[in-house]
Design an enzyme around this catalytic site. Sequence first.
Site: not given
Length: 379
Positions: A70, A127, A150, A158
Amino acid sequence: MTQVVNFHELNCDNGKTIAVITLNSPKSLNALSADMIELLYPKLKQWQTQENIAAIFLQGEGEKAFCAGGDIVHMYQAMKKLETQENSDGYSSEVIEYFTKEYQLDYLIHTFNKPFIVWGSGIVMGGGLGLMVGGSHRVVTESSRIAMPEINIGLYPDVGGSYFLNRMPDSCGLFLGITGASINAADAKYCHLADYFVANDNKDAFIKLLTQLDWQESSKANHESLTNLLLSFEQDSASYLPDSKLKEHKALINQVTSFDNLNDIVKSILTAECEDKWFNRAQKSLAHGSALSASIAYRQLQVGKSLSLADCFRMELNLSAKSGKFGEFVEGVRALLIDKDNSPQWHFDSVATVDNKVVDWFFESKWAKEEHPLVNLGL
């Protein structure tokens, strides 16, 4: 201005069309920006109902990466802005909006009604893996390098990690989730993140044959034709497939994750004697990463076991909103990508010192059920 996502349609021999999407930000390793998401979601919704579209093909521009994650630098800036605002509740509306739209996009790919091919070559992280893992036909190559890292930025795995990490064999999901270990194409197939291995040099030939397939009106028939085509390419590419580190260290990974509490698991991973560089890098990542992130990931996987995919995304949006407020995430991005001192000042020194009340707070919903931004996901 260059378009951050390119869309074009390939005409097939029988009159059908392949919709091709290219993430077009090679300088950022195709990091998934809010602008990309804004372009991708409506286009996919349109193509889902367009009768002439037989299948989707998603790729990244350049040789280095499909998508490296991301756009966390933009999120860092949004979180820093809050620090100067009076009367703020500490939650960043920008961060919440980004994750809301990202998870809606990921869920759409997971539930897409046509064959969805993802060409996951090069770096596929965070992401980027969220985009790839939902595809119906997920292709990896000899250059694929995949991770959910992460823990290094004070976040947690996530983009559906609560769902797909729980569906990996043995304890792979837990090990990868708390160490952020990087895996190759063979590992990705072994732990169900990818379906097919095709050598990079065969990409053009594969796309050409895609346009020659006898596409039908039936999505089921089209899935089968595509599967058979990819299996034939996989046979031709077999000699390029690397060895799987996850398979090689299966017994050790099961051993170090066999305890019923995170403290003993972390201690066991960090003290395990292994001369393999891949395992040693995983140990270093865990030792250097956020103890709070590891604690959240551990709880996340326990809770996620019994949740549907939509409920996993709802839980994760809450965790992401809380991550944007708490401060661990902003500090992790600062240390890795802003100041680049690689010396994050984490809130807790070790998982043994993490305050359980803090972890509990992360899992308390910010929203009433009917007010959750993803309340309609999956309905």
